[in-house]
Design a protein around this motif. Sequence first.
Motif, PDB file in Angstrom:
ATOM      1  N   GLU A 129       0.810  -1.210   0.000  1.00  0.00           N
ATOM      2  CA  GLU A 129       0.000   0.000   0.000  1.00  0.00           C
ATOM      3  C   GLU A 129       0.850   1.269   0.000  1.00  0.00           C
ATOM      4  N   SER A 130       1.853   1.302   0.863  1.00  0.00           N
ATOM      5  CA  SER A 130       2.658   2.517   0.980  1.00  0.00           C
ATOM      6  C   SER A 130       3.869   2.523   0.066  1.00  0.00           C
ATOM      7  N   GLY A 131       4.315   1.323  -0.347  1.00  0.00           N
ATOM      8  CA  GLY A 131       5.527   1.224  -1.150  1.00  0.00           C
ATOM      9  C   GLY A 131       6.797   1.344  -0.335  1.00  0.00           C
ATOM     10  N   ARG A 132       6.680   1.452   1.001  1.00  0.00           N
ATOM     11  CA  ARG A 132       7.861   1.581   1.858  1.00  0.00           C
ATOM     12  C   ARG A 132       8.403   0.206   2.233  1.00  0.00           C
ATOM     13  N   THR A 133       9.702   0.166   2.496  1.00  0.00           N
ATOM     14  CA  THR A 133      10.390  -1.071   2.826  1.00  0.00           C
ATOM     15  C   THR A 133      10.559  -1.199   4.334  1.00  0.00           C
ATOM     16  N   TYR A 134      10.329  -2.401   4.850  1.00  0.00           N
ATOM     17  CA  TYR A 134      10.435  -2.659   6.291  1.00  0.00           C
ATOM     18  C   TYR A 134      11.288  -3.911   6.524  1.00  0.00           C
ATOM     19  N   ALA A 135      12.043  -3.884   7.615  1.00  0.00           N
ATOM     20  CA  ALA A 135      12.677  -5.102   8.116  1.00  0.00           C
ATOM     21  C   ALA A 135      11.639  -5.806   8.982  1.00  0.00           C
ATOM     22  N   THR A 136      11.122  -6.915   8.503  1.00  0.00           N
ATOM     23  CA  THR A 136       9.989  -7.546   9.185  1.00  0.00           C
ATOM     24  C   THR A 136      10.415  -8.621  10.186  1.00  0.00           C
ATOM     25  N   SER A 137      11.685  -8.601  10.598  1.00  0.00           N
ATOM     26  CA  SER A 137      12.143  -9.517  11.645  1.00  0.00           C
ATOM     27  C   SER A 137      11.781  -9.013  13.034  1.00  0.00           C
ATOM     28  N   GLY A 138      11.450  -7.726  13.167  1.00  0.00           N
ATOM     29  CA  GLY A 138      11.104  -7.147  14.457  1.00  0.00           C
ATOM     30  C   GLY A 138      10.566  -5.748  14.264  1.00  0.00           C
ATOM     31  N   HIS A 139       9.922  -5.230  15.291  1.00  0.00           N
ATOM     32  CA  HIS A 139       9.381  -3.874  15.189  1.00  0.00           C
ATOM     33  C   HIS A 139      10.487  -2.829  15.250  1.00  0.00           C
ATOM     34  N   LEU A 140      11.419  -3.017  16.183  1.00  0.00           N
ATOM     35  CA  LEU A 140      12.521  -2.095  16.405  1.00  0.00           C
ATOM     36  C   LEU A 140      13.830  -2.828  16.168  1.00  0.00           C
ATOM     37  N   LEU A 141      14.691  -2.261  15.352  1.00  0.00           N
ATOM     38  CA  LEU A 141      16.037  -2.800  15.165  1.00  0.00           C
ATOM     39  C   LEU A 141      17.042  -1.780  15.653  1.00  0.00           C
ATOM     40  N   TRP A 142      18.120  -2.264  16.260  1.00  0.00           N
ATOM     41  CA  TRP A 142      19.141  -1.326  16.698  1.00  0.00           C
ATOM     42  C   TRP A 142      20.526  -1.767  16.232  1.00  0.00           C
ATOM     43  N   ILE A 143      21.425  -0.794  16.249  1.00  0.00           N
ATOM     44  CA  ILE A 143      22.820  -1.000  15.884  1.00  0.00           C
ATOM     45  C   ILE A 143      23.639  -0.928  17.160  1.00  0.00           C
ATOM     46  N   GLY A 144      24.442  -1.946  17.411  1.00  0.00           N
ATOM     47  CA  GLY A 144      25.263  -1.973  18.607  1.00  0.00           C
ATOM     48  C   GLY A 144      26.404  -0.975  18.541  1.00  0.00           C
ATOM     49  N   ASP A 145      27.013  -0.746  19.684  1.00  0.00           N
ATOM     50  CA  ASP A 145      28.078   0.248  19.774  1.00  0.00           C
ATOM     51  C   ASP A 145      29.254  -0.101  18.868  1.00  0.00           C
ATOM     52  N   ALA A 188      17.233   2.220  16.569  1.00  0.00           N
ATOM     53  CA  ALA A 188      17.984   2.666  17.746  1.00  0.00           C
ATOM     54  C   ALA A 188      19.465   2.443  17.485  1.00  0.00           C
ATOM     55  N   VAL A 189      20.278   3.237  18.162  1.00  0.00           N
ATOM     56  CA  VAL A 189      21.732   3.101  18.077  1.00  0.00           C
ATOM     57  C   VAL A 189      22.297   3.198  19.483  1.00  0.00           C
ATOM     58  N   ALA A 190      23.202   2.294  19.819  1.00  0.00           N
ATOM     59  CA  ALA A 190      23.868   2.325  21.120  1.00  0.00           C
ATOM     60  C   ALA A 190      25.046   3.291  21.060  1.00  0.00           C
ATOM     61  N   LEU A 191      25.130   4.176  22.044  1.00  0.00           N
ATOM     62  CA  LEU A 191      26.232   5.128  22.141  1.00  0.00           C
ATOM     63  C   LEU A 191      27.028   4.824  23.396  1.00  0.00           C
ATOM     64  N   GLY A 192      28.213   4.244  23.208  1.00  0.00           N
ATOM     65  CA  GLY A 192      29.085   3.940  24.322  1.00  0.00           C
ATOM     66  C   GLY A 192      29.968   5.119  24.674  1.00  0.00           C
ATOM     67  N   PRO A 193      30.948   4.905  25.559  1.00  0.00           N
ATOM     68  CA  PRO A 193      31.782   6.014  26.044  1.00  0.00           C
ATOM     69  C   PRO A 193      32.636   6.673  24.973  1.00  0.00           C
ATOM     70  N   SER A 194      32.852   6.004  23.846  1.00  0.00           N
ATOM     71  CA  SER A 194      33.650   6.614  22.776  1.00  0.00           C
ATOM     72  C   SER A 194      32.824   7.491  21.851  1.00  0.00           C
ATOM     73  N   ALA A 195      31.518   7.523  22.041  1.00  0.00           N
ATOM     74  CA  ALA A 195      30.652   8.313  21.156  1.00  0.00           C
ATOM     75  C   ALA A 195      30.914   9.806  21.359  1.00  0.00           C
ATOM     76  N   THR A 196      30.938  10.550  20.263  1.00  0.00           N
ATOM     77  CA  THR A 196      31.131  11.993  20.313  1.00  0.00           C
ATOM     78  C   THR A 196      29.895  12.690  19.763  1.00  0.00           C
ATOM     79  N   PRO A 197      29.698  13.964  20.096  1.00  0.00           N
ATOM     80  CA  PRO A 197      28.583  14.698  19.507  1.00  0.00           C
ATOM     81  C   PRO A 197      28.609  14.696  17.984  1.00  0.00           C
ATOM     82  N   ALA A 198      29.791  14.784  17.397  1.00  0.00           N
ATOM     83  CA  ALA A 198      29.885  14.782  15.938  1.00  0.00           C
ATOM     84  C   ALA A 198      29.397  13.460  15.356  1.00  0.00           C
ATOM     85  N   THR A 199      29.750  12.352  16.011  1.00  0.00           N
ATOM     86  CA  THR A 199      29.271  11.039  15.552  1.00  0.00           C
ATOM     87  C   THR A 199      27.759  10.948  15.666  1.00  0.00           C
TER      88      THR A 199
END
Length: 442
Positions: free
Chosen positions: A247-263, A284-295
Amino acid sequence: MSGLPEEDWRALRARQQPDREGPDELETVLAWLEEAPQLVYTAECDRLKDRLAAVARGEAVILHGGDGAETFARADADAVRGNLKTLLQMAVVLTYAASVPVIKVGRTAGQYAGPRTPSGQRGGRPLSSCRGGAVDVPAFTARARRREPWRMRRMYECSAMTLNLLRAFTTGGFADLRQLHDWNRGFVASSAAGRRYEELVDEIGRGLAFMRACGVTGHELAAAEFFVGHEGLLLDYEAALTRTDPESGRTYATSGHLLWIGDGARDPGGAHVEFLSRVSNPLAVALGPSATPATAVRLVDRLDPQREPGRLTFVVRAGADRIRDLLPGLVETVRSEGAQVCWVSDPMHGNTFTAATGHRTLTFETALDEVRGFMQVHRSLGTHPGGIHAELTGEDVTECVGGGNGVLPEDLPRRYVTARAPRFNHAQSLELAFLLAEMYCE
C-alpha cells in the motif's frame, strides 16, 4: 520476496559478520527466508514509531528489556512468560509514577546473534569468538565454532514461536492490570527490597479501585500493547526478511518492530547504518563512552534525515563514572540540529567487571547510579529522559551483585546461566522500576 533493493550497502564494511561455511547451504537458507511469512506487520512498526514519537516529545516513557542473548534451548513458554511478566510489572509502576504511557518493548524474538566469548587457542589452534545460536555454539571446540547457515532458519522459527506466545499472553488475560498489581503487591509483602515501596503500591491500588468504581473494567485493563526489538547484526538475515508494503511502497525489516545498531557497528559510513537507513522501522543506536557529539549528528543525518520524531532512539551506555560528563554534549548537540530523538539509558554495558569468581557481572548500585546521572542531566537541560534499556529476566538468577535482596559476589556461581551479558533477576528488575519511578516523581 525481499523488498530491499541490491544497493551499495553490500560493498561497505560490515562489522561482526561471520564467515559462513557452506555457501550453497547459505543461499538455500536465504532463499527460504525470502519466501517465509514476515514476522511482524508493517502497521505494527508504524504504530511503534508513533508511540516513540510521544517519547521524543516528552509525552511517554519507553521500557525496553529482556535477555542479553536468547538461546534456542530457552525458547519456551516459561521463559517468555517470565520475562513478559517482569516487564509488565515494571510498566505498571512506571506508568503510575510518571503519569504518562509506558511503551513496552521486549528484547526478544531475534536476539540470537552477537559476540559472547573471547577468541583464544586450544591445542595450538586458534578459535574465533562465539557469535550466538544463530551462528554457532559456545563450546570451545573447532566443530562448535563452525558457522552453520541453517541456524538462521532456526532463529526465524524460534522468533515466530516467541511472537505467537507474546501475542497470546498480552491479549488473553495474562496482562490484566489487576493481576499485575496483585503480583507487585506480593513482591512488596514478601521481599525485603519491596517493603520500602509499600506506600506506592497502596496508591496504585487506590487508583485501580477508583477506575473500577468509574466502570473501567473491560479490555482496557485486560490487555497490553507490546512490541519486540533486537540488534540487527546479521545483515544477510535482515535483508532476506525485508518486505515492501504494497500500500505505501515503503520497505520494512519484518524480523522485528525495532532494530538497533550496537556500539561496535555504529560506523556512520558502514554497512549496518547504510542498510537500516533504507528501512522504515523505528531504529535505535547504542552510544558507548567513545561516542562523540559529531558522531551522533552524523548518525542522525544518515538514519533520520527528515528529523521525524520516533524514528531514532539513542541508547546511552556510558558507564556510571562517565554519564554526567558525556551525555550533556550529546543531548545539546543533537537538539541544536533539530532532531527529536528518544534518549534512553542502558545502565548495564558500561559498568560490567570480572568478579573474583571469574564471572562477568555488575553491581546493582552502580547501574542505578548511571540511571540517576542520566536523569539528572536531562533535568538540568530541560530535556526528557525517555526511559531505560536493560538486560533482565523473570528468573531468580544470580548474575548481578547487590539490590535489596542482597546478591553477594560469592553467590554468582549459584545461578549464573546467562548466554552473554549479566541480567537483573526478577526482584532486582522490580526494584529498579520502583527506584526509577521515584526519580520520575522528583
